[in-house]
Design an enzyme around this catalytic site. Structure first.
Site, PDB file in Angstrom:
ATOM      1  N   HIS A  42       2.618   4.525   8.264  1.00 60.54           N
ATOM      2  CA  HIS A  42       2.593   3.878   6.963  1.00 60.54           C
ATOM      3  C   HIS A  42       4.013   3.591   6.469  1.00 60.54           C
ATOM      4  O   HIS A  42       4.314   2.473   6.024  1.00 60.54           O
ATOM      5  CB  HIS A  42       1.868   4.770   5.943  1.00 60.54           C
ATOM      6  CG  HIS A  42       0.392   4.735   6.048  1.00 60.54           C
ATOM      7  ND1 HIS A  42      -0.318   5.470   6.978  1.00 60.54           N
ATOM      8  CD2 HIS A  42      -0.540   4.049   5.330  1.00 60.54           C
ATOM      9  CE1 HIS A  42      -1.615   5.248   6.825  1.00 60.54           C
ATOM     10  NE2 HIS A  42      -1.771   4.390   5.840  1.00 60.54           N
ATOM     11  N   HIS A  89       0.828  -1.210   0.000  1.00 57.64           N
ATOM     12  CA  HIS A  89       0.000   0.000   0.000  1.00 57.64           C
ATOM     13  C   HIS A  89       0.862   1.259   0.000  1.00 57.64           C
ATOM     14  O   HIS A  89       0.456   2.286  -0.539  1.00 57.64           O
ATOM     15  CB  HIS A  89      -0.924  -0.021   1.225  1.00 57.64           C
ATOM     16  CG  HIS A  89      -1.699   1.240   1.446  1.00 57.64           C
ATOM     17  ND1 HIS A  89      -2.420   1.849   0.453  1.00 57.64           N
ATOM     18  CD2 HIS A  89      -1.860   2.015   2.566  1.00 57.64           C
ATOM     19  CE1 HIS A  89      -3.001   2.939   0.939  1.00 57.64           C
ATOM     20  NE2 HIS A  89      -2.662   3.065   2.205  1.00 57.64           N
TER      21      HIS A  89
END
Length: 260
Positions: free
Chosen positions: A207, A79
């Site tokens: 992230h 991602h």
């Protein structure tokens, strides 16, 4: 009795309770809002195909559409740009054993109630460990903020300078990933990063650090106030989407029940 027999008995007798950590998918559930020059996350949509009528006399069903990252959802390593080359980084490639494991819940709800930009720092983590023990390797770590109790615009909490919501600092998430070897990190907010996470170095550190290390993210969780600090088991398998970067999912936790 085998271990699985014991688990089945505990589930049947209340010794183990199942807690749903998932929001209901509906068109009104908020999704992350990016600057307008970027592509946007699609909300959940559902269209009726038939309902025991001329379109299908004996059945009812729907067509659905959404982003991979809508509602309570899973982030795979691929991602994020830091995880683009991680082996087995798509949801369909991840070892399914990774989706089930022990969980530690760090309660930051009081801090988040005082400060909408509350930060999960190494000091917060180490204070939690002083009370509950060192976070074991291979554990899911969930940041409880009670943010899931918010609704509508209060959930995203957008201002002129963007969203404001709690999350980890770069040092905090680095301690969990590199210092504790966690399996993944989850939040009650719309992302694993703080609303103002773009201003950290690196930007969006949860992230960047999580996925660069081949770890996983969970966001838009709920009911974390029903989990103990330690001792629960998390079950979080995403849909097996070919080359998927993430997936809506139903996250469950097994916790000790009254019969334990």
């Amino acid at each position: 009795m085998s271990v699985l027999d014991q688990l089945a008995t505990a589930l049947a007798t209340g010794g183990v309770r199942v807690v749903d950590l998932t929001h209901t998918l509906d068109p009104d559930f908020p999704v992350i809002v990016l600057p307008p020059e970027f592509g946007q996350c699609a909300r959940f949509r559902m269209e009726e195909v038939s309902a025991y009528d001329h379109r299908g006399p004996a059945w009812k069903w729907h067509n659905i559409s959404m982003s991979e990252h809508t509602g309570t959802h899973f982030d795979a390593p691929v991602h994020w740009v830091s995880g683009r080359d991680v082996p087995n980084g798509h949801v369909d490639e991840i070892d399914p054993a990774a989706f089930v494991g022990p969980v530690c819940v760090i309660d930051c709800s009081e801090g988040a109630a005082r400060d909408e930009d509350f930060e999960l720092t190494p000091a917060v983590i180490e204070t939690w460990e002083a009370a509950h023990g060192r976070i074991p390797e291979g554990t899911w770590v969930l940041m409880r903020t009670d943010w899931s109790k918010r609704r509508g615009a209060d959930y995203l909490n957008m201002r002129e300078d963007g969203a404001h919501s709690p999350g980890p600092t770069p040092e905090g998430i680095r301690l969990l990933v590199e210092g504790r070897g966690i399996r993944g990190f989850g939040t009650e907010t719309v992302g694993t990063d703080a609303g103002q996470g773009a201003h950290y170095t690196p930007p969006y550190p949860a992230h960047y650090i999580l996925h660069g290390a081949g770890r996983y993210g969970l966001q838009c969780l709920s009911n974390l106030d029903q989990l103990p600090p330690t001792g629960a088991i998390l079950i979080a398998p995403p849909l097996k989407i070919r080359h998927g970067t993430g997936s809506p999912l139903r996250v469950l936790a097994l916790v000790p029940g009254e019969g334990a």
